[in-house]
Write an enzyme that holds these catalytic residues in place. Sequence first.
Site, short mmCIF file in Angstrom:
data_model
loop_
_atom_site.label_atom_id
_atom_site.label_comp_id
_atom_site.label_asym_id
_atom_site.label_seq_id
_atom_site.Cartn_x
_atom_site.Cartn_y
_atom_site.Cartn_z
N ASP A 1 16.54 12.18 50.00
CA ASP A 1 17.44 13.32 49.87
C ASP A 1 16.74 14.47 49.15
O ASP A 1 16.39 14.35 47.98
CB ASP A 1 18.67 12.87 49.06
CG ASP A 1 19.67 13.97 48.80
OD1 ASP A 1 19.63 14.99 49.50
OD2 ASP A 1 20.51 13.79 47.90
N ASP B 1 18.71 21.17 52.33
CA ASP B 1 19.15 19.89 51.79
C ASP B 1 19.29 18.88 52.92
O ASP B 1 20.21 18.97 53.74
CB ASP B 1 20.49 20.10 51.06
CG ASP B 1 21.02 18.84 50.40
OD1 ASP B 1 20.45 17.76 50.60
OD2 ASP B 1 22.04 18.94 49.68
#
Length: 397
Positions: free
Chosen positions: A125, A287
């Site tokens: 992530d 992201d």
Amino acid sequence: MQLKLSFVAGLIATSALAVAAPVEQERGINIEISKRATLTKAGTSEIDWTKVDAHMSSLRAKYAKNFANYEKNTGKVHPQKRELPEHLAKRATGTVSLTDQQGGELWTGTMAYGTPAQSFPIDFDTGSSDTLVNPGAYTPSKSSTSKTNGDQFSTAYGDGTTAQGTIYTDTVHIAGLSAANTAIGVSNTQFIDSSEGSQGISGMALPQLAAFGSKYLPYFYSLKNAGAVSSGKFQFDLRTSGSTLFLGGTNSAKYSTTPIYQSLDSSQGFWQVPASVNGQSIESIVDTGTTIIVAPTSQAKQLFAKLGLPTFTQDGSTYAYYNCNSPPTITFKYGSYSKSLSAATTSFGTTNNGDCVLSIAGGDVGVNAWVTGDSWLQNTVAIFDTDNNRVGFANKA
């Protein structure tokens, strides 16, 4: 966006990429990835709103914790922090359990810690900075190189779901690369559903967002500081098939134009750079932990109005829809790099009436920036440069 990574060990020789168009950095580790889940109902294009609502709650929880970590590490309030309305602020401390949130959001792959190495599947992530695992995924007592001084961590996800436990340092192994004294947090309780194929989360954002504190670097920084990679860059290339993550450089065989970079303020911790959408100026946080593109509600409504699209509200977030035969043109621009969303990525699914829902949502997740995830990344090759504090984009080969 949940994807499965199958790691391929070994360095990619320079000569193997000599036929590619623009040559920038050609050494590193190539990792094959494939898409595993979506926000739609199984076997259909119709959106599963339970998944979408959980996804939005997950983002609120993640960014609330990121800002708390930033303030703890720097003593300052993050300049992009945005106070949530009371009913949404409660959800940021949680409404949906992490086991529900994680489906379809992150990149999943294999990582190992310890001597001998203990392997486990884990989510990657770029919107967080720590490596955390469920109990049993990694057992420190079975490793001869494991160390701890007793430091504890606590981080919250969703509605009351937390990961709490002890921070260890050990040798990390990933795609044939290794680095000693790399932090890993072992939770006392299961905080992620292992039936989904993952045993934890490993963050690739900057150290300022680390729940572990500034003395424990994210794993990629440990690899870089140990000289395990020849460059502090990593590259994502997401496609319908043949997708890859490249660690320790860029793979020019995957792009057809010279990468255009935007500098970022590394002190803020996010991969955040200025951009524009159809001429509207924005701040963009790149992201990989989000499927769609989530904008502050007022900014999303400004774009929807400019496009002339009808809207609706779902669980506090605003969405726009259109006739699937007439998709609007959505163009993102980062510096001199400009790219429009493909027809496929302009929508993330359909309503029960068959209308296409725009892949940009207006959702207050506590940050005054656009969280640009899968719907954008599928259109470009994204390069994250920790050496020069910048994000780059190039057209796919």
